[in-house]
Design a protein around this motif. Structure first.
Motif, PDB file in Angstrom:
ATOM      1  N   LEU A  77       0.848  -1.184   0.000  1.00 18.81           N
ATOM      2  CA  LEU A  77       0.000   0.000   0.000  1.00 18.81           C
ATOM      3  C   LEU A  77       0.891   1.245   0.000  1.00 18.81           C
ATOM      4  N   ILE A  78       0.423   2.312  -0.590  1.00 20.81           N
ATOM      5  CA  ILE A  78       1.159   3.580  -0.542  1.00 20.81           C
ATOM      6  C   ILE A  78       0.437   4.491   0.441  1.00 20.81           C
ATOM      7  N   VAL A  79       1.132   4.836   1.525  1.00 19.50           N
ATOM      8  CA  VAL A  79       0.514   5.500   2.667  1.00 19.50           C
ATOM      9  C   VAL A  79       1.206   6.829   2.934  1.00 19.50           C
ATOM     10  N   ARG A  80       0.432   7.845   3.285  1.00 18.53           N
ATOM     11  CA  ARG A  80       1.001   9.133   3.680  1.00 18.53           C
ATOM     12  C   ARG A  80       1.327   9.099   5.159  1.00 18.53           C
ATOM     13  N   ASP A  81       2.557   9.433   5.496  1.00 21.74           N
ATOM     14  CA  ASP A  81       2.974   9.464   6.910  1.00 21.74           C
ATOM     15  C   ASP A  81       2.197  10.557   7.642  1.00 21.74           C
ATOM     16  N   GLY A  82       2.074  10.395   8.933  1.00 22.26           N
ATOM     17  CA  GLY A  82       1.375  11.387   9.754  1.00 22.26           C
ATOM     18  C   GLY A  82      -0.058  10.984  10.023  1.00 22.26           C
ATOM     19  N   ASP A  83      -0.901  11.026   8.977  1.00 18.33           N
ATOM     20  CA  ASP A  83      -2.298  10.631   9.182  1.00 18.33           C
ATOM     21  C   ASP A  83      -2.570   9.202   8.728  1.00 18.33           C
ATOM     22  N   PHE A  84      -1.546   8.545   8.141  1.00 14.93           N
ATOM     23  CA  PHE A  84      -1.648   7.143   7.697  1.00 14.93           C
ATOM     24  C   PHE A  84      -2.821   6.908   6.744  1.00 14.93           C
ATOM     25  N   THR A  85      -3.040   7.861   5.847  1.00 18.49           N
ATOM     26  CA  THR A  85      -4.066   7.694   4.818  1.00 18.49           C
ATOM     27  C   THR A  85      -3.494   6.867   3.665  1.00 18.49           C
ATOM     28  N   VAL A  86      -4.251   5.868   3.247  1.00 12.83           N
ATOM     29  CA  VAL A  86      -3.841   5.015   2.131  1.00 12.83           C
ATOM     30  C   VAL A  86      -4.205   5.719   0.833  1.00 12.83           C
ATOM     31  N   LEU A  87      -3.203   6.292   0.184  1.00 12.89           N
ATOM     32  CA  LEU A  87      -3.435   7.019  -1.058  1.00 12.89           C
ATOM     33  C   LEU A  87      -3.654   6.068  -2.222  1.00 12.89           C
ATOM     34  N   GLU A  88      -2.950   4.975  -2.228  1.00  8.06           N
ATOM     35  CA  GLU A  88      -3.072   3.981  -3.288  1.00  8.06           C
ATOM     36  C   GLU A  88      -3.147   2.588  -2.655  1.00  8.06           C
ATOM     37  N   GLY A  89      -4.242   1.887  -2.941  1.00  7.82           N
ATOM     38  CA  GLY A  89      -4.401   0.541  -2.393  1.00  7.82           C
ATOM     39  C   GLY A  89      -5.593   0.412  -1.460  1.00  7.82           C
ATOM     40  N   ASN A  90      -6.596   1.252  -1.628  1.00  5.74           N
ATOM     41  CA  ASN A  90      -7.761   1.203  -0.749  1.00  5.74           C
ATOM     42  C   ASN A  90      -8.521  -0.115  -0.858  1.00  5.74           C
ATOM     43  N   SER A  91      -8.572  -0.699  -2.040  1.00  9.27           N
ATOM     44  CA  SER A  91      -9.240  -1.996  -2.204  1.00  9.27           C
ATOM     45  C   SER A  91      -8.485  -3.092  -1.461  1.00  9.27           C
ATOM     46  N   ARG A  92      -7.158  -3.009  -1.500  1.00 10.13           N
ATOM     47  CA  ARG A  92      -6.356  -4.000  -0.781  1.00 10.13           C
ATOM     48  C   ARG A  92      -6.503  -3.836   0.732  1.00 10.13           C
ATOM     49  N   LEU A  93      -6.616  -2.581   1.187  1.00  5.36           N
ATOM     50  CA  LEU A  93      -6.852  -2.360   2.612  1.00  5.36           C
ATOM     51  C   LEU A  93      -8.197  -2.961   3.021  1.00  5.36           C
ATOM     52  N   ALA A  94      -9.219  -2.773   2.186  1.00 10.87           N
ATOM     53  CA  ALA A  94     -10.532  -3.347   2.484  1.00 10.87           C
ATOM     54  C   ALA A  94     -10.455  -4.869   2.531  1.00 10.87           C
ATOM     55  N   ALA A  95      -9.680  -5.462   1.626  1.00 10.86           N
ATOM     56  CA  ALA A  95      -9.515  -6.920   1.636  1.00 10.86           C
ATOM     57  C   ALA A  95      -8.840  -7.383   2.925  1.00 10.86           C
ATOM     58  N   TYR A  96      -7.856  -6.609   3.417  1.00 10.65           N
ATOM     59  CA  TYR A  96      -7.201  -6.940   4.681  1.00 10.65           C
ATOM     60  C   TYR A  96      -8.188  -6.848   5.844  1.00 10.65           C
ATOM     61  N   ARG A  97      -9.076  -5.865   5.782  1.00 12.63           N
ATOM     62  CA  ARG A  97     -10.077  -5.737   6.846  1.00 12.63           C
ATOM     63  C   ARG A  97     -10.980  -6.973   6.878  1.00 12.63           C
ATOM     64  N   LEU A  98     -11.304  -7.500   5.714  1.00 13.43           N
ATOM     65  CA  LEU A  98     -12.109  -8.724   5.642  1.00 13.43           C
ATOM     66  C   LEU A  98     -11.341  -9.901   6.230  1.00 13.43           C
ATOM     67  N   LEU A  99     -10.058 -10.011   5.893  1.00 15.19           N
ATOM     68  CA  LEU A  99      -9.235 -11.105   6.399  1.00 15.19           C
ATOM     69  C   LEU A  99      -9.090 -11.025   7.919  1.00 15.19           C
ATOM     70  N   CYS A 100      -8.976  -9.805   8.439  1.00 21.25           N
ATOM     71  CA  CYS A 100      -8.802  -9.612   9.876  1.00 21.25           C
ATOM     72  C   CYS A 100     -10.037 -10.024  10.679  1.00 21.25           C
ATOM     73  N   ARG A 101     -11.170 -10.042  10.037  1.00 21.35           N
ATOM     74  CA  ARG A 101     -12.384 -10.432  10.750  1.00 21.35           C
ATOM     75  C   ARG A 101     -12.361 -11.898  11.159  1.00 21.35           C
ATOM     76  N   THR A 102     -11.538 -12.685  10.468  1.00 23.08           N
ATOM     77  CA  THR A 102     -11.443 -14.106  10.805  1.00 23.08           C
ATOM     78  C   THR A 102     -10.104 -14.472  11.446  1.00 23.08           C
ATOM     79  N   ASP A 103      -9.062 -13.664  11.214  1.00 20.69           N
ATOM     80  CA  ASP A 103      -7.749 -13.966  11.793  1.00 20.69           C
ATOM     81  C   ASP A 103      -6.974 -12.660  11.956  1.00 20.69           C
ATOM     82  N   ALA A 104      -7.180 -11.997  13.096  1.00 16.54           N
ATOM     83  CA  ALA A 104      -6.582 -10.673  13.335  1.00 16.54           C
ATOM     84  C   ALA A 104      -5.077 -10.758  13.554  1.00 16.54           C
TER      85      ALA A 104
END
Length: 327
Positions: A77-104
Motif C-alpha cells: 500500500l502507498i501511505v502518507r505518513d502522519g495521518d496514515f491515509t492510504v493514497l493507493e491501495g484502498n481496495s487492498r486495505l478493504a480486503a485486509y479488513r475482511l481477512l482480519c475479521r477471521t484472523d486478526a
C-alpha cells in the motif's frame, strides 16, 4: 527498515518500506470508487461507511481470496505518513479488513510504502493519475473522469496543465471533464449512465442540433434516466439521423427533441425513407463534389483533360436519364 525512491512526475520521493498495523490506516475519502456513492450530501463519509461499502464490493472479495492464497501483498500500500491515509491501495486495505475479521493475528500488519507527510496534493494527484488513468486503469472511465473533474474544480488549474501532469492529451482531459460536468448539470451521477452521455456529447452530428434545439438535452437525459435507451451505442442512431441533414431528418430531430417520438421511432422513420442507404450517401457525395466551383477550372487545365471530362459527363448524364424516375 528499507527505503527506496519513488518518482512522481519529475520528482523523486524517498519512501520507507514498513509493516504497519492495518487498523491504524485510513481510507482515502477522495477515492473515486466511493466518492460519488457516499458523498451525496457533500459531506466527507466516515471511515466506517467507506469500509462497509468497499468490503461489499465484488472485486474486494476476490482480492481477499488472492491475498490469502499469496500469503500477503505483492504490491505494498502507498501511505502518507502522519495521518496514515492510504493514497493507493484502498481496495487492498478493504480486503485486509475482511481477512482480519477471521484472523486478526495473521492479517494484523500490512506491507506499506510510507510517503513523507508533507507531500503536496499535486503530487498525490499525479501519483493516482499514473496508476489509474494512464497506468493499469482499474478505475473505470466514470471514476477517472470524476477524479479529474474534482481536481480541476478544487485547484482551478488549467486543464492543459493537469493533462501534462498525467501524460494525456488536453483533448482527452477536456472530454472527460465535460461529460462529468454535463452529468452534474443534469443531476445524474449514475455511474452506468456515463457511457450514454459520452456517446451523446462526442457525436459531431448531434452537436449542431444541441445548439439549436434547447430541449434536446433535457429529453435525452430523461430517456437515459428512465432507461428508455437500450444501449449507449444507440446514441449513434440519433447521430445518424442528424447527419442526414435534409428536411425530413431535421423534422425528425425536432420531434425527438420535443419528446413526441423516441430515437428508435425517429431512426425507423428516416430509415424507411431510404436515407441511410449507401446509394443515397454516395449520390449525395457526388452531388456535393460536382457543385464545387473549381471543377470548370480543373477541367480546362489541358485540352486532353477537357475532352475526357466532357466524355465522362455525357456518359453520366445518359445514365442519370436512365435512372431518373425509375421504380
Amino acid at each position: 527498515m528499507d527505503t527506496e525512491n519513488l518518482t512522481i512526475g519529475k520528482k523523486d520521493y524517498k519512501v520507507q518500506i514498513v509493516e504497519l498495523n492495518q487498523a491504524d490506516l485510513k481510507f482515502y475519502p477522495e477515492n473515486p470508487r466511493v466518492y460519488s456513492v457516499l458523498n451525496i450530501n457533500g459531506e466527507e463519509p466516515s471511515q466506517d461507511d467507506i469500509e462497509d461499502y468497499m468490503c461489499g464490493m465484488e472485486h474486494v472479495k476476490q482480492l481477499r481470496v488472492s491475498i490469502e492464497s499469496n500469503g500477503g501483498l505483492i504490491d505494498p500500500l502507498i501511505v502518507r505518513d502522519g495521518d496514515f491515509t492510504v493514497l493507493e491501495g484502498n481496495s487492498r486495505l478493504a480486503a485486509y479488513r475482511l481477512l482480519c475479521r477471521t484472523d486478526a493475528v495473521t492479517w494484523g500488519k500490512v506491507k506499506c510504502k510510507l510517503l513523507p507527510m508533507d507531500i503536496d496534493e499535486s503530487a498525490i494527484f499525479a501519483l493516482l493519475g499514473q496508476y489509474h488513468i494512464i497506468g493499469r486503469k482499474d478505475w473505470d472511465p466514470f471514476e477517472q473522469a470524476s477524479y479529474l473533474y474534482r481536481r480541476h474544480e478544487q485547484t482551478k488549474l488549467p486543464i492543459a496543465y493537469m493533462a501534462q501532469e498525467l501524460g494525456i492529451t488536453k483533448g482527452k482531459a477536456e472530454k472527460m471533464i465535460n461529460v462529468i460536468q454535463f452529468m452534474i448539470e443534469n443531476n445524474d451521477l449514475t455511474k452506468k449512465h456515463w457511457s450514454y452521455y459520452e456517446e451523446y456529447l462526442k457525436n459531431a452530428g448531434i452537436k449542431k442540433f444541441r445548439e439549436t434545439m434547447p430541449n434536446l438535452d433535457e429529453t435525452i437525459v430523461e430517456a437515459v434516466k428512465k432507461e428508455q435507451i437500450n444501449e449507449a451505442t444507440d446514441m449513434r442512431k440519433l447521430g445518424d439521423i442528424a447527419k442526414v441533414g435534409d428536411k425530413q431528418s431535421k423534422n425528425v430531430m425536432k420531434k425527438i427533441s420535443a419528446g413526441e417520438i423516441d430515437i428508435y421511432e425517429g431512426y425507423s422513420e428516416v430509415e424507411d425513407a431510404g436515407k441511410f442507404d449507401d446509394v443515397v450517401k454516395k449520390l449525395k457525395t457526388f452531388r456535393q463534389y460536382i457543385n464545387n466551383d473549381s471543377i470548370p477550372k480543373q477541367m480546362k487545365v489541358s485540352e486532353d483533360c477537357y475532352k475526357q471530362a466532357q466524355y465522362e459527363i455525357k456518359k453520366i448524364l445518359a445514365r442519370l436519364e436512365q435512372l431518373k424516375d425509375r421504380r
